[in-house]
Design a protein around this motif. Structure first.
Motif, PDB file in Angstrom:
ATOM      1  N   ILE A 352      41.226  57.035  37.513  1.00 42.45           N
ATOM      2  CA  ILE A 352      41.789  55.688  37.607  1.00 42.45           C
ATOM      3  C   ILE A 352      41.399  54.911  36.360  1.00 42.45           C
ATOM      4  CG2 ILE A 352      41.828  53.554  38.948  1.00 42.45           C
ATOM      5  CD1 ILE A 352      41.210  55.231  41.407  1.00 42.45           C
ATOM      6  N   SER A 353      42.356  54.362  35.685  1.00 39.66           N
ATOM      7  CA  SER A 353      42.116  53.694  34.408  1.00 39.66           C
ATOM      8  C   SER A 353      41.270  52.443  34.585  1.00 39.66           C
ATOM      9  CB  SER A 353      43.444  53.324  33.756  1.00 39.66           C
ATOM     10  OG  SER A 353      44.089  52.295  34.498  1.00 39.66           O
ATOM     11  N   PRO A 354      40.483  52.062  33.559  1.00 36.47           N
ATOM     12  CA  PRO A 354      39.697  50.824  33.627  1.00 36.47           C
ATOM     13  C   PRO A 354      40.569  49.595  33.855  1.00 36.47           C
ATOM     14  CG  PRO A 354      38.941  52.207  31.816  1.00 36.47           C
ATOM     15  CD  PRO A 354      40.192  52.841  32.337  1.00 36.47           C
ATOM     16  N   ALA A 355      41.776  49.578  33.292  1.00 37.55           N
ATOM     17  CA  ALA A 355      42.670  48.436  33.488  1.00 37.55           C
ATOM     18  C   ALA A 355      43.043  48.283  34.956  1.00 37.55           C
ATOM     19  CB  ALA A 355      43.929  48.607  32.637  1.00 37.55           C
ATOM     20  N   THR A 356      43.315  49.395  35.639  1.00 39.54           N
ATOM     21  CA  THR A 356      43.633  49.343  37.064  1.00 39.54           C
ATOM     22  C   THR A 356      42.433  48.876  37.872  1.00 39.54           C
ATOM     23  OG1 THR A 356      45.224  51.155  36.811  1.00 39.54           O
ATOM     24  CG2 THR A 356      44.446  50.694  39.031  1.00 39.54           C
ATOM     25  N   GLN A 357      41.242  49.312  37.486  1.00 34.42           N
ATOM     26  CA  GLN A 357      40.038  48.880  38.185  1.00 34.42           C
ATOM     27  C   GLN A 357      39.835  47.373  38.037  1.00 34.42           C
ATOM     28  OE1 GLN A 357      36.582  51.323  37.195  1.00 34.42           O
ATOM     29  NE2 GLN A 357      37.908  53.051  36.689  1.00 34.42           N
ATOM     30  N   ARG A 358      40.038  46.854  36.829  1.00 36.45           N
ATOM     31  CA  ARG A 358      39.884  45.412  36.615  1.00 36.45           C
ATOM     32  C   ARG A 358      40.933  44.633  37.397  1.00 36.45           C
ATOM     33  NH1 ARG A 358      39.327  47.068  31.208  1.00 36.45           N
ATOM     34  NH2 ARG A 358      41.441  46.318  30.759  1.00 36.45           N
ATOM     35  N   GLU A 359      42.145  45.148  37.432  1.00 39.40           N
ATOM     36  CA  GLU A 359      43.204  44.461  38.179  1.00 39.40           C
ATOM     37  C   GLU A 359      42.883  44.419  39.671  1.00 39.40           C
ATOM     38  OE1 GLU A 359      48.023  44.817  38.995  1.00 39.40           O
ATOM     39  OE2 GLU A 359      47.036  46.131  37.548  1.00 39.40           O
ATOM     40  N   ALA A 360      42.388  45.530  40.219  1.00 38.47           N
ATOM     41  CA  ALA A 360      42.024  45.562  41.635  1.00 38.47           C
ATOM     42  C   ALA A 360      40.900  44.573  41.934  1.00 38.47           C
ATOM     43  CB  ALA A 360      41.613  46.976  42.035  1.00 38.47           C
ATOM     44  N   LEU A 361      39.897  44.533  41.061  1.00 35.90           N
ATOM     45  CA  LEU A 361      38.784  43.611  41.254  1.00 35.90           C
ATOM     46  C   LEU A 361      39.257  42.167  41.173  1.00 35.90           C
ATOM     47  CD1 LEU A 361      35.730  43.256  41.597  1.00 35.90           C
ATOM     48  CD2 LEU A 361      35.522  43.303  39.107  1.00 35.90           C
ATOM     49  N   THR A 362      40.150  41.869  40.241  1.00 34.55           N
ATOM     50  CA  THR A 362      40.676  40.513  40.082  1.00 34.55           C
ATOM     51  C   THR A 362      41.449  40.079  41.312  1.00 34.55           C
ATOM     52  OG1 THR A 362      40.834  40.817  37.688  1.00 34.55           O
ATOM     53  CG2 THR A 362      42.119  39.028  38.659  1.00 34.55           C
ATOM     54  N   VAL A 363      42.326  40.952  41.794  1.00 28.64           N
ATOM     55  CA  VAL A 363      43.119  40.623  42.977  1.00 28.64           C
ATOM     56  C   VAL A 363      42.223  40.371  44.181  1.00 28.64           C
ATOM     57  CG1 VAL A 363      44.765  41.566  44.646  1.00 28.64           C
ATOM     58  CG2 VAL A 363      45.193  41.822  42.207  1.00 28.64           C
ATOM     59  N   ALA A 364      41.235  41.233  44.394  1.00 28.93           N
ATOM     60  CA  ALA A 364      40.362  41.105  45.555  1.00 28.93           C
ATOM     61  C   ALA A 364      39.527  39.826  45.508  1.00 28.93           C
ATOM     62  CB  ALA A 364      39.452  42.330  45.665  1.00 28.93           C
ATOM     63  N   LEU A 365      38.917  39.538  44.357  1.00 31.48           N
ATOM     64  CA  LEU A 365      38.060  38.357  44.255  1.00 31.48           C
ATOM     65  C   LEU A 365      38.869  37.063  44.329  1.00 31.48           C
ATOM     66  CD1 LEU A 365      35.412  39.430  41.585  1.00 31.48           C
ATOM     67  CD2 LEU A 365      35.210  39.363  44.078  1.00 31.48           C
ATOM     68  N   LEU A 366      40.044  37.051  43.720  1.00 32.53           N
ATOM     69  CA  LEU A 366      40.910  35.884  43.850  1.00 32.53           C
ATOM     70  C   LEU A 366      41.312  35.664  45.303  1.00 32.53           C
ATOM     71  CD1 LEU A 366      43.315  36.034  40.757  1.00 32.53           C
ATOM     72  CD2 LEU A 366      41.583  34.297  41.254  1.00 32.53           C
ATOM     73  N   ALA A 367      41.620  36.754  45.989  1.00 29.05           N
ATOM     74  CA  ALA A 367      42.018  36.643  47.395  1.00 29.05           C
ATOM     75  C   ALA A 367      40.881  36.104  48.250  1.00 29.05           C
ATOM     76  CB  ALA A 367      42.468  38.009  47.908  1.00 29.05           C
ATOM     77  N   VAL A 368      39.673  36.570  47.994  1.00 28.63           N
ATOM     78  CA  VAL A 368      38.515  36.064  48.739  1.00 28.63           C
ATOM     79  C   VAL A 368      38.356  34.562  48.519  1.00 28.63           C
ATOM     80  CG1 VAL A 368      35.994  36.111  48.883  1.00 28.63           C
ATOM     81  CG2 VAL A 368      37.286  38.256  48.789  1.00 28.63           C
ATOM     82  N   ALA A 369      38.468  34.129  47.279  1.00 32.88           N
ATOM     83  CA  ALA A 369      38.329  32.708  46.978  1.00 32.88           C
ATOM     84  C   ALA A 369      39.439  31.887  47.630  1.00 32.88           C
ATOM     85  CB  ALA A 369      38.342  32.497  45.463  1.00 32.88           C
ATOM     86  N   ILE A 370      40.664  32.414  47.594  1.00 34.98           N
ATOM     87  CA  ILE A 370      41.795  31.682  48.161  1.00 34.98           C
ATOM     88  C   ILE A 370      41.673  31.555  49.675  1.00 34.98           C
ATOM     89  CG2 ILE A 370      44.297  31.804  48.525  1.00 34.98           C
ATOM     90  CD1 ILE A 370      44.515  33.078  45.760  1.00 34.98           C
ATOM     91  N   VAL A 371      41.011  32.505  50.317  1.00 34.70           N
ATOM     92  CA  VAL A 371      40.820  32.431  51.766  1.00 34.70           C
ATOM     93  C   VAL A 371      39.608  31.567  52.131  1.00 34.70           C
ATOM     94  CG1 VAL A 371      40.195  33.780  53.816  1.00 34.70           C
ATOM     95  CG2 VAL A 371      41.964  34.615  52.269  1.00 34.70           C
ATOM     96  N   VAL A 372      38.512  31.715  51.397  1.00 34.62           N
ATOM     97  CA  VAL A 372      37.262  31.038  51.760  1.00 34.62           C
ATOM     98  C   VAL A 372      37.352  29.528  51.540  1.00 34.62           C
ATOM     99  CG1 VAL A 372      34.839  30.765  51.129  1.00 34.62           C
ATOM    100  CG2 VAL A 372      35.809  33.052  51.429  1.00 34.62           C
ATOM    101  N   LEU A 373      37.865  29.102  50.403  1.00 32.39           N
ATOM    102  CA  LEU A 373      37.858  27.673  50.088  1.00 32.39           C
ATOM    103  C   LEU A 373      38.677  26.844  51.080  1.00 32.39           C
ATOM    104  CD1 LEU A 373      38.019  27.800  46.176  1.00 32.39           C
ATOM    105  CD2 LEU A 373      36.036  27.429  47.667  1.00 32.39           C
ATOM    106  N   PRO A 374      39.920  27.195  51.396  1.00 32.00           N
ATOM    107  CA  PRO A 374      40.647  26.422  52.418  1.00 32.00           C
ATOM    108  C   PRO A 374      39.982  26.492  53.795  1.00 32.00           C
ATOM    109  CG  PRO A 374      42.170  27.759  51.135  1.00 32.00           C
ATOM    110  CD  PRO A 374      40.791  28.217  50.785  1.00 32.00           C
TER     111      PRO A 374
END
Length: 455
Positions: A352-374
């Motif tokens: 799995i390419s490093p770019a795909t790993q970074r994209e997965a991490l970005t999506v997951a952490l953004l999603a956590v923030a978008i759920v937790v803050l509201p």
């Protein structure tokens, strides 16, 4: 003065669109929501008093974003015309606004320019521009076939077993088939599918439609096209199908255990019906939104398990929401590889390419923030508990539609926050962020490498 040829202008527009296709998709979705809101505000759309602006906006957004959260009782509040509007909005949202627009262009002009193909590619996640036209046609054909088969089964069941008039049975069959395949979760029964909790001829076809719709177009087309067997499937298809099976089996077992003795949900059912109800909830928790048991009466641990399934979601480029099963799988592989000390994250003999790993991490952490803050904000300003609020927020962001029953009781500004969450969740955090960026940044140099202490 310099004159440019039509071909040069077409290429220029194509390059411009390639840099910002997400913006056009956002405009398309906003346009569909706006039109749907105006139509639902019409007196003819309601059975009694006309809908308020928030009721119309919330319902239109939920339909276009194929979520299923409601602030009104769909079969009671909306008229036949209003239900038809909701159905059309679900279909448009499921197929993608830009996909529908591009298809109309194909039908009218029999050709697509470069700019149109780029817009369609952004909506359908097509890799090759030359395949977009064929892909668009397949999107509609596939949806029509699956929805027709499911609608036929449901129509026969409603008419024969439940003595519904043929016209009403056909309408119920078509509506739930479209709502199921598009993972919308809208139902024409006030208690969703609770009256059919022990009827596999109603629940299973809808669940199958939601599962297939949630796999994503690339996976479905590859499975149908590849004749040499699973070994020759792409890594994306293998991950999506494997994770789908694991989540369905694991979710069914989990809810069977947690709700086995809960008389308010599955405790009064037979063993076979408990298994069926658990499977239906596991399938619908991954962003479909139908419920055959009372979600609000579930145990807290079942709510948490449902939130996890909602957060993971379904396959990419499909009608499901969440962070997607591929994102979840990639993160799991990265963690496992790091724990083992492997320099590469590998799965199915592929690195799995490093770019795909970074994209997965970005999506997951953004999603956590978008759920937790509201969740924190709404909890602080409402009388409901944090687990109830977390469930509703996660359901909105992941475009699931399951509810503990508090959505209609929230303040209007909290409902507006859920509208924004549904919109963000349908388009995806990364897509939205990319679309809002003025231009892509290109770094012409790299800074010296360093390694801060982790943990």
């Amino acid at each position: 003065m310099r004159f440019s040829s039509p071909e040069h202008r077409e290429r220029s527009r194509g390059v411009s669109l390639q840099r910002r296709p997400g913006q056009l998709v956002i405009v398309g979705f906003l346009g569909a929501i706006s039109v749907g809101t105006l139509l639902l505000l019409l007196p003819i759309s309601a059975s009694g008093e006309p809908a308020s602006f928030m009721e119309a906006l919330f319902t239109a957004t939920s339909a276009v974003c194929v979520t299923g959260l409601i602030v009104t009782d769909t079969p009671v509040f909306w008229s036949g015309f209003g239900e038809a509007v909701i159905l059309v909005l679900i279909q448009i949202g499921g197929l993608g606004v830009m996909t529908v627009a591009s298809l109309l262009g194909v039908l009218v002009s029999r050709r697509l320019g470069l700019s149109s193909r780029l817009v369609a590619a952004a909506s359908t996640r097509t890799v090759g521009l030359g395949d977009v036209r064929r892909t668009l046609v397949r999107v509609v054909i596939l949806a029509a076939v699956i929805e027709t088969v499911v609608a036929t089964v449901l129509t026969v069941r409603f008419a024969v077993t439940y003595d519904e008039p043929l016209g009403r049975a056909m309408w119920d069959g078509v509506f739930h088939a479209v709502s199921g395949y598009n993972n919308a979760g809208f139902a024409l029964f006030s208690n969703s599918l609770m009256d059919f909790v022990a009827d596999p001829w109603i629940c299973v076809p809808i669940a199958v439609a939601t599962i297939v719709g949630g796999l994503g177009l690339p996976v479905i087309l590859e499975v149908l096209r590849e004749r040499r067997g699973p070994r020759h499937w792409s890594l994306h298809s293998k991950i999506t199908l494997l994770m789908t099976v694991l989540l369905l089996v694991g979710g069914t077992g989990f809810f069977l255990v947690t709700e086995w003795d809960n008389t308010a949900t599955m405790g009064a059912l037979s063993t076979a019906d408990r298994v069926l109800a658990s499977f239906i909830h596991a399938a619908n928790a991954r962003t479909a939104g139908f419920n055959s048991v009372d979600t609000g009466a579930m145990h807290t641990e079942s709510w948490l398990g449902t939130v996890i399934l909602m957060f993971i979601g379904g396959g990419s480029a499909g009608t499901a929401g969440g962070i997607k099963v591929t994102t979840f799988a990639v993160l799991g592989v990265v963690i496992w590889s790091e724990l083992r000390g492997d320099p590469d994250a590998t799965l199915f003999d592929r690195r799995i390419s490093p770019a795909t790993q970074r994209e997965a991490l970005t999506v997951a952490l953004l999603a956590v923030a978008i759920v937790v803050l509201p969740t924190l904000w709404i909890t602080a300003l409402s009388p409901f508990t944090v687990d109830e609020i977390l469930f509703e927020v996660a359901s909105a962001f992941t475009t699931t539609g399951l509810s503990t029953g508090i959505t209609a009781s929230l303040a209007w500004y909290h409902q507006l926050a859920l509208v924004v969450l549904m919109f963000i969740g349908r388009l995806g955090p990364v897509t939205l962020g990319t679309a809002l960026a003025l231009r892509a940044r290109r770094r012409l140099y790299r800074l010296p490498e360093s390694a801060p202490i982790i943990g």
